[in-house]
Scaffold this motif. Sequence first.
Motif, PDB file in Angstrom:
ATOM      1  N   GLU A   1       1.015  -1.283  -0.272  1.00 21.89           N
ATOM      2  CA  GLU A   1      -0.134   0.039   0.159  1.00 21.89           C
ATOM      3  C   GLU A   1       0.838   1.156   0.048  1.00 21.89           C
ATOM      4  O   GLU A   1       2.133   1.122   0.484  1.00 21.89           O
ATOM      5  CB  GLU A   1      -0.980  -0.007   1.221  1.00 21.89           C
ATOM      6  N   THR A   2       0.163   2.388  -0.562  1.00 27.18           N
ATOM      7  CA  THR A   2       1.145   3.603  -0.354  1.00 27.18           C
ATOM      8  C   THR A   2       0.721   4.509   0.588  1.00 27.18           C
ATOM      9  O   THR A   2       1.355   5.274   1.051  1.00 27.18           O
ATOM     10  CB  THR A   2       1.036   4.427  -1.665  1.00 27.18           C
ATOM     11  N   ASP A   3      -0.784   4.358   0.855  1.00 28.32           N
ATOM     12  CA  ASP A   3      -1.321   5.557   1.988  1.00 28.32           C
ATOM     13  C   ASP A   3      -1.016   5.084   3.131  1.00 28.32           C
ATOM     14  O   ASP A   3      -1.738   3.724   3.644  1.00 28.32           O
ATOM     15  CB  ASP A   3      -2.560   5.684   1.354  1.00 28.32           C
ATOM     16  N   MET A   4      -0.432   5.768   4.069  1.00 29.77           N
ATOM     17  CA  MET A   4      -0.583   5.263   5.537  1.00 29.77           C
ATOM     18  C   MET A   4      -1.806   5.274   6.244  1.00 29.77           C
ATOM     19  O   MET A   4      -2.018   4.217   7.039  1.00 29.77           O
ATOM     20  CB  MET A   4       0.506   6.444   6.303  1.00 29.77           C
ATOM     21  N   ASP A   5      -2.885   6.016   6.011  1.00 25.25           N
ATOM     22  CA  ASP A   5      -4.159   6.032   6.490  1.00 25.25           C
ATOM     23  C   ASP A   5      -4.670   4.366   6.252  1.00 25.25           C
ATOM     24  O   ASP A   5      -5.271   3.857   6.821  1.00 25.25           O
ATOM     25  CB  ASP A   5      -4.916   6.899   6.010  1.00 25.25           C
ATOM     26  N   ARG A   6      -4.774   4.153   4.768  1.00 27.22           N
ATOM     27  CA  ARG A   6      -5.249   2.921   4.475  1.00 27.22           C
ATOM     28  C   ARG A   6      -4.494   1.827   4.932  1.00 27.22           C
ATOM     29  O   ARG A   6      -5.355   0.612   5.336  1.00 27.22           O
ATOM     30  CB  ARG A   6      -5.357   2.826   2.732  1.00 27.22           C
ATOM     31  N   ILE A   7      -3.350   1.818   5.285  1.00 20.84           N
ATOM     32  CA  ILE A   7      -2.599   0.823   5.883  1.00 20.84           C
ATOM     33  C   ILE A   7      -3.049   0.627   7.169  1.00 20.84           C
ATOM     34  O   ILE A   7      -3.216  -0.415   7.592  1.00 20.84           O
ATOM     35  CB  ILE A   7      -1.013   1.310   5.936  1.00 20.84           C
ATOM     36  N   GLN A   8      -3.214   1.581   7.938  1.00 28.13           N
ATOM     37  CA  GLN A   8      -3.668   1.536   9.512  1.00 28.13           C
ATOM     38  C   GLN A   8      -5.207   0.827   9.366  1.00 28.13           C
ATOM     39  O   GLN A   8      -5.367   0.046  10.272  1.00 28.13           O
ATOM     40  CB  GLN A   8      -3.487   2.760  10.076  1.00 28.13           C
ATOM     41  N   LYS A   9      -5.921   1.378   8.362  1.00 36.23           N
ATOM     42  CA  LYS A   9      -7.361   0.777   8.461  1.00 36.23           C
ATOM     43  C   LYS A   9      -7.434  -0.683   7.996  1.00 36.23           C
ATOM     44  O   LYS A   9      -8.041  -1.540   8.614  1.00 36.23           O
ATOM     45  CB  LYS A   9      -8.177   1.492   7.724  1.00 36.23           C
ATOM     46  N   LYS A  10      -6.172  -1.086   7.229  1.00 34.20           N
ATOM     47  CA  LYS A  10      -6.350  -2.295   6.738  1.00 34.20           C
ATOM     48  C   LYS A  10      -5.831  -3.382   8.132  1.00 34.20           C
ATOM     49  O   LYS A  10      -6.334  -4.384   8.288  1.00 34.20           O
ATOM     50  CB  LYS A  10      -5.448  -2.639   5.479  1.00 34.20           C
ATOM     51  N   ILE A  11      -4.924  -2.848   8.590  1.00 32.53           N
ATOM     52  CA  ILE A  11      -4.226  -3.456   9.823  1.00 32.53           C
ATOM     53  C   ILE A  11      -5.369  -3.710  11.038  1.00 32.53           C
ATOM     54  O   ILE A  11      -5.395  -4.912  11.484  1.00 32.53           O
ATOM     55  CB  ILE A  11      -3.041  -2.993  10.472  1.00 32.53           C
TER      56      ILE A  11
END
Length: 184
Positions: free
Chosen positions: A132-142
């Motif tokens: 992923e490139t976007d940190m917000d999306r990373i945190q949501k996915k995790i």
Amino acid sequence: MLKMNTEKRGKYTNDFVPIRSITNGIIMLDNNEKVTGVKIYPRNIFIIDPETRNLIINNLRNVYNLIDYEFWIIAADRPVDITAYLSRLQLLYNSQINPVKRKLILEDIDKANMFTTTMNVVDTEFYLLFKETDMDRIQKKIRALIQAFANAGLNATQTSNDDLRVVLDNFLNGGQTTTFGAVM
């Protein structure tokens, strides 16, 4: 036939692996993409009743079917040092008076010694990684993955730097941990 440009190829692994760094449980790639995920703690489903086992398997199937992005499931072996365990067994053996208990402890010590001399003692760890490139999306996915695995009856946490190094060591170095130090 294609001619390879040998000038661009280096002689070290890090010359062709596109990893810039490993920070905060995320592998930063040269193209600004980030690889991260969750570590899924193993659970022996074969020692629980069949109904619970089937429920966990079905819930796990649902977790994987809900993921709508590319991901990788990785099983990696991590070496385990059992010398502390052996020391505790030895102390327990020395303090035990009952001959039957001493015999059982001695059998455990012999078995542990056999593991350390005849084979490598490893823990198998499981990871679900994604890019992923976007940190917000990373945190949501995790967060979503951790919650989904919890609903399936499994514990999961975000990968740590050490976890990611183990995964890379397994792929790039055949499971051998690389340790570099100053040469005197």
